[in-house]
Structure formats: structure tokens, C-alpha cells
Design a protein around this motif. Structure first.
Motif, PDB file in Angstrom:
ATOM      1  N   THR A  83       0.800  -1.213   0.000  1.00  0.00           N
ATOM      2  CA  THR A  83       0.000   0.000   0.000  1.00  0.00           C
ATOM      3  C   THR A  83       0.840   1.274   0.000  1.00  0.00           C
ATOM      4  OG1 THR A  83      -0.090   0.162   2.413  1.00  0.00           O
ATOM      5  CG2 THR A  83      -1.771  -1.205   1.328  1.00  0.00           C
ATOM      6  N   PRO A  97      -9.559   0.645  -0.231  1.00  0.00           N
ATOM      7  CA  PRO A  97      -9.758   1.876  -1.017  1.00  0.00           C
ATOM      8  C   PRO A  97     -11.211   2.129  -1.406  1.00  0.00           C
ATOM      9  CG  PRO A  97      -7.837   0.685  -1.807  1.00  0.00           C
ATOM     10  CD  PRO A  97      -8.514  -0.212  -0.805  1.00  0.00           C
ATOM     11  N   ALA A 187      -9.708   9.563  -4.646  1.00  0.00           N
ATOM     12  CA  ALA A 187      -9.559  10.374  -3.442  1.00  0.00           C
ATOM     13  C   ALA A 187      -8.916  11.713  -3.773  1.00  0.00           C
ATOM     14  CB  ALA A 187      -8.710   9.629  -2.413  1.00  0.00           C
ATOM     15  N   MET A 193      -6.995   8.417   5.085  1.00  0.00           N
ATOM     16  CA  MET A 193      -7.677   7.126   5.092  1.00  0.00           C
ATOM     17  C   MET A 193      -8.466   7.034   6.389  1.00  0.00           C
ATOM     18  SD  MET A 193      -6.217   3.293   5.531  1.00  0.00           S
ATOM     19  CE  MET A 193      -6.190   3.646   7.283  1.00  0.00           C
ATOM     20  N   ARG A 213     -13.623  11.898  -1.341  1.00  0.00           N
ATOM     21  CA  ARG A 213     -13.573  11.559  -2.759  1.00  0.00           C
ATOM     22  C   ARG A 213     -13.704  12.825  -3.600  1.00  0.00           C
ATOM     23  NH1 ARG A 213     -11.334   6.730  -2.326  1.00  0.00           N
ATOM     24  NH2 ARG A 213     -10.750   7.715  -0.340  1.00  0.00           N
ATOM     25  N   THR A 253      -1.653   9.542 -10.614  1.00  0.00           N
ATOM     26  CA  THR A 253      -1.609   9.087  -9.227  1.00  0.00           C
ATOM     27  C   THR A 253      -2.170   7.673  -9.146  1.00  0.00           C
ATOM     28  OG1 THR A 253      -1.822  11.323  -8.358  1.00  0.00           O
ATOM     29  CG2 THR A 253      -2.503   9.530  -6.912  1.00  0.00           C
ATOM     30  N   PRO A 255      -4.514   5.414  -7.336  1.00  0.00           N
ATOM     31  CA  PRO A 255      -5.603   5.671  -6.392  1.00  0.00           C
ATOM     32  C   PRO A 255      -5.618   4.740  -5.193  1.00  0.00           C
ATOM     33  CG  PRO A 255      -6.442   4.539  -8.318  1.00  0.00           C
ATOM     34  CD  PRO A 255      -5.016   4.886  -8.623  1.00  0.00           C
ATOM     35  N   LYS A 257      -2.699   3.839  -3.426  1.00  0.00           N
ATOM     36  CA  LYS A 257      -1.468   3.952  -2.637  1.00  0.00           C
ATOM     37  C   LYS A 257      -1.583   5.003  -1.544  1.00  0.00           C
ATOM     38  CE  LYS A 257       0.566   0.793  -5.010  1.00  0.00           C
ATOM     39  NZ  LYS A 257       0.674  -0.566  -4.441  1.00  0.00           N
ATOM     40  N   LEU A 258      -0.931   4.716  -0.414  1.00  0.00           N
ATOM     41  CA  LEU A 258      -0.924   5.575   0.757  1.00  0.00           C
ATOM     42  C   LEU A 258       0.487   6.071   1.059  1.00  0.00           C
ATOM     43  CD1 LEU A 258      -3.076   3.272   3.079  1.00  0.00           C
ATOM     44  CD2 LEU A 258      -3.907   5.291   1.853  1.00  0.00           C
ATOM     45  N   TYR A 273      -3.811   9.442   1.235  1.00  0.00           N
ATOM     46  CA  TYR A 273      -3.712   8.986  -0.146  1.00  0.00           C
ATOM     47  C   TYR A 273      -2.706   9.852  -0.889  1.00  0.00           C
ATOM     48  CZ  TYR A 273      -7.636   5.868   0.553  1.00  0.00           C
ATOM     49  OH  TYR A 273      -8.435   4.847   1.002  1.00  0.00           O
ATOM     50  N   GLU A 274      -1.862   9.223  -1.688  1.00  0.00           N
ATOM     51  CA  GLU A 274      -0.749   9.908  -2.343  1.00  0.00           C
ATOM     52  C   GLU A 274      -1.225  10.898  -3.403  1.00  0.00           C
ATOM     53  OE1 GLU A 274       0.381   7.561  -6.300  1.00  0.00           O
ATOM     54  OE2 GLU A 274       1.518   6.882  -4.558  1.00  0.00           O
ATOM     55  N   SER A 360       4.744  10.412  -2.854  1.00  0.00           N
ATOM     56  CA  SER A 360       4.347   9.020  -3.013  1.00  0.00           C
ATOM     57  C   SER A 360       5.368   8.138  -2.308  1.00  0.00           C
ATOM     58  CB  SER A 360       4.276   8.633  -4.493  1.00  0.00           C
ATOM     59  OG  SER A 360       4.064   7.230  -4.627  1.00  0.00           O
TER      60      SER A 360
END
Length: 429
Positions: A83, A97, A187, A193, A213, A253, A255, A257-258, A273-274, A360
Motif C-alpha cells: 500500500t 480503497p 480520493a 484514510m 472523494r 496518481t 488511487p 497507494k498511501l 492517499y498519495e 508518493s
């Protein structure tokens, strides 16, 4: 979207397939003017992603050097995907997600979303023919569909022979339009998150989740340009040199990935969220040599890539085909890859520092090295058909780019190695 670092499985497998298309179909059948190749690839990362892919290509000869090329790719991906959040010395909880469901990660483990799965189907078609003496053109398109991703593309090329066809100069163009529609929507940049347990009831949680969102889907457009030079050096040596330019504009991006925000003790305060830039320009130089050496065939190539994300990479690949009697051959392969980190790559964010414009923690755009070691075994069958088997091991090693890990982060694995095994069977007829 999830697995662009899967060593480009589709492209690599398709290239291996095309290399076998020189075999002629058996005479006397209704398919005299067609050549076919099929391949199956299995890929498995230790405790992470598994993939199964099938490829089928066909090349029809319509006379006068006119050819129709068709391709079908079907692949299925399952397993656990990193993640981007950091490991902690205690159990962590994460929301999926989509906003529905949650999962826990054991103390000290790299956070992985273990419900990752997707199926993709891709269709390709192209037509090639002479345009004039010493000129050749081609054009085609593709459509690729997976659960949350649709890609449509067009491509074309023109080539000119010189020097009694010993020198070829080519120009290729490709355009693709991609639509990304992740479950749960896209996001907002650096949206937190959320955890269901932090809300009194489900309605308040759903309202808060919806507020994170930004939109349901987004798009990306990519234009690729390729300039190529192919030169016959002598009867045993063929050389190729390419320059390629790729310009992408739109949503890039990931969607899913954190990036974790930690305090001075390295303890996670929240996961965000990145966010990545919406433009990227890549350049690459490619040099390949194919040599016939005393009955053996050596294929060696080098690629250098750089972009405006300050990510650069070097790739060296060597294959050496050795005959084993009249029917069999073995082809050992070694591939080495090394890349620098993108300018906005950060394994985590510090709580006492302002959030940057882009960030990221995806290890695939971090500093790393990787190698592939494998071998291919092939044999000629009746009527010129060919059967081959390939087995390879791939190891990816993320590296620390000088970041100091505070507190508890010094005692967990932030740059975990990824090891995978690949097996492939190909048959051409």
C-alpha cells in the motif's frame, strides 16, 4: 495501474512471441498464409502478487508484402499489493480503497492489501505494407480493459531502406487514451484514510468517506514517438539504435497507494492517499546488437531512460542462444536494472513538516536495483513448428536514498526485497 513494475509482462511476453513468428505454417492447409504463436506465462512473487497470462498472435500474408497482425492477451492478477504505508511494531488497521471493509496488518509486517485481484483483456490489430520502393508503412490500434481501467490506442510507423536495404530508418507514433475508474472513486490529494471504528455509526462514516472523494474517474493521454536506425554491420552482426519520447498528461496518481505521516518517534499518526504530478515527459535511448558467433546467437542490449520526475534508469539485457544437437537449443539470460528515485518519492512524511505538493511512498518509483536470471529451452518440431520453455527468477531490491528513519521505524523493514519466479511455455506453428 497496480502492477506496472511487473517487468511489463505483457510487452515482454508479446516480444518473445513475435520472435517466434518466422516459422511457416504447414503447406497444404487453409492456413498456408498465416503464422501463429501462443504462450502462457505464470508469475509469482513470494507472499505477494501472482499472475497468469495467455497470449495468442496471428500474422497473415496477403501477398505483395502486405501483412495483417492480430493479437489477444488475457491475464489475471491476484494476491497482496504493497500500500505504501510503513510497517510498525504493533498491529495496524486499514480501510480498503473502496471504503467498504477493513483489514489488519501484523506487527513488523509491510502493509499489504491482500484482496488485490484483476483481470485484463487486450486486443491488438495492425496492417503493414509497402508504400513505394524502399518505403514501408504500418498502422493499427489496441483496446485493453480491466475492472477499473480502459485503454484505447492508435499507432503507425513509416520505414525507409537505404544502402541496398542494409540500413533502415524508421519513425513511429502512438497515442493512447486511458480512463481510470477505481472502486470507491478517486480520493482528493492527501485525503486521510478513514477507519470505521472512529465514527459513531455507518451513516456518519459514509458521509465522511464521500467527503474524501474528489471524482468518480479520470483520464490520461499519452503520445509516444520512436526514431529508429537499424544497420547491417556484416553477415553476422545486426545493430539497432532507437530514441523514444513519451509525453503523458492526465491522472497518474495511483488511487490505491498511501503515504504514512509519522511523529518524531516514527509512530504513524495517519495515512494519506498519495498525489503525483499530472504531467510526465520521458526520454530513452536504446542500443541492441544481434551477433552470430560460431553457430551461437548473442543478443545484447542497453537502455537509458530519464524523465522530468528526476527518475532515471539503466537496463542491460544479455541473451545467448546455444545449440544442443540438431533440434534443441538453450538460451541463458541475464538482465540488470537500476533506477534513481522520483523527486517526490518519500517513504513517509514527517508530522512536523508541511505536506509537499506531491508525494508518493510507492517503492516502484523509489531508488532500487533488480536483476532477472533465467534460461529458455526450445526445440524444432515437425513442419517447422517450435516449442519452448522458459524459467527465470526476478529479484527487486528497494534502497534507502539517504532518508533517516526516526524512532521505531529504525527497527522495521522499510525497503523490503521482492522475489518472483516466472515460467513460460510458447508454441509457434
Amino acid at each position: 495501474m497496480q502492477l506496472k513494475q511487473l517487468v511489463n509482462i505483457s510487452a515482454a511476453l508479446a516480444a518473445a512471441s513475435c520472435a517466434l513468428l518466422g516459422q511457416q505454417a504447414q503447406a497444404g492447409t487453409v492456413l498456408d498464409d498465416w503464422q501463429f504463436n501462443s504462450a502462457i506465462l505464470l508469475y509469482n512473487e513470494t507472499d505477494r502478487v501472482s499472475a497468469a497470462e495467455g497470449v495468442f498472435t496471428a500474422r497473415g500474408d496477403f501477398g505483395d508484402d502486405k501483412f495483417l497482425n492480430l493479437g489477444l492477451v488475457v491475464d489475471a492478477l491476484t494476491g497482496a499489493s504493497a500500500t505504501g504505508a510503513v510497517a510498525q511494531p504493533y498491529v495496524q488497521s486499514f480501510t480498503r480503497p473502496s471504503g467498504r471493509g477493513s483489514y489488519d496488518v501484523a506487527a513488523g509486517d509491510t502493509p499489504l492489501d491482500d484482496t488485490f485481484h484483476d483481470t485484463r483483456v487486450q486486443l491488438d490489430a495492425s496492417w503493414e505494407q509497402p508504400l513505394a520502393p524502399n518505403w514501408r508503412v504500418s498502422g493499427g490500434g489496441h483496446v485493453s480493459k480491466e475492472y477499473d481501467y480502459l485503454s484505447l490506442g492508435l499507432n503507425g510507423s513509416v520505414a525507409r531502406d537505404f544502402n541496398q536495404k542494409n540500413t533502415t530508418v524508421s519513425l513511429g507514433l502512438a497515442y493512447s487514451h486511458d480512463t481510470i475508474s477505481p472502486e470507491g472513486g478517486i480520493a482528493s490529494a492527501f485525503a486521510p484514510m478513514l477507519l470505521r471504528r472512529d465514527f459513531a455509526d455507518d451513516d456518519s462514516y459514509q458521509a465522511a468517506f464521500a467527503a474524501t472523494r474528489d471524482r468518480a474517474d479520470d483520464t490520461k493521454d499519452t503520445l509516444d514517438v520512436l526514431l529508429g536506425l537499424t544497420q547491417v554491420i556484416n553477415r553476422d552482426w545486426l545493430m539497432q539504435f532507437n530514441y523514444s519520447l513519451s509525453v503523458a498528461d492526465g491522472y497518474m496518481t495511483d488511487p490505491f497507494k498511501l503515504v504514512s505521516v509519522v511523529n518524531s518517534n516514527g509512530v504513524v499518526q495517519q495515512n494519506l492517499y498519495e498525489s503525483r504530478p499530472d504531467k510526465r515527459t520521458k526520454h530513452s535511448l536504446f542500443w541492441q546488437n544481434k551477433l552470430h558467433l560460431s553457430g551461437t546467437f548473442l543478443d545484447a542490449s542497453y537502455r537509458y531512460m530519464w524523465d522530468d520526475w528526476e527518475l532515471s534508469s539503466h537496463t542491460a539485457d544479455v541473451k545467448w542462444r546455444l545449440p544442443m544437437g540438431e533440434q534443441w537449443y538453450v538460451e541463458p539470460q541475464f538482465r540488470y536494472y537500476q533506477q534513481s528515485a522520483a523527486e517526490f518519492y518519500l517513504p513517509f512524511l514527517q508530522q512536523d513538516e508541511p505536506i509537499p505538493q506531491f508525494a508518493s511512498a510507492d517503492y516502484r518509483i523509489g531508488k532500487m536495483s533488480a536483476y532477472t536470471l533465467g534460461a529458455k529451452f526450445g526445440t524444432k518440431l515437425a513442419a517447422g513448428n517450435e516449442l519452448s520453455f522458459r524459467i527465470a527468477m526476478y529479484q527487486q531490491t528497494p534502497e534507502n536514498d539517504g532518508v533517516v528513519a526516526p524512532g521505531v521505524l529504525a527497527g522495521v523493514e522499510l525497503y523490503e526485497k521482492v522475489t518472483a519466479v516466472m515460467a513460460q511455455v510458447s508454441y509457434s506453428f
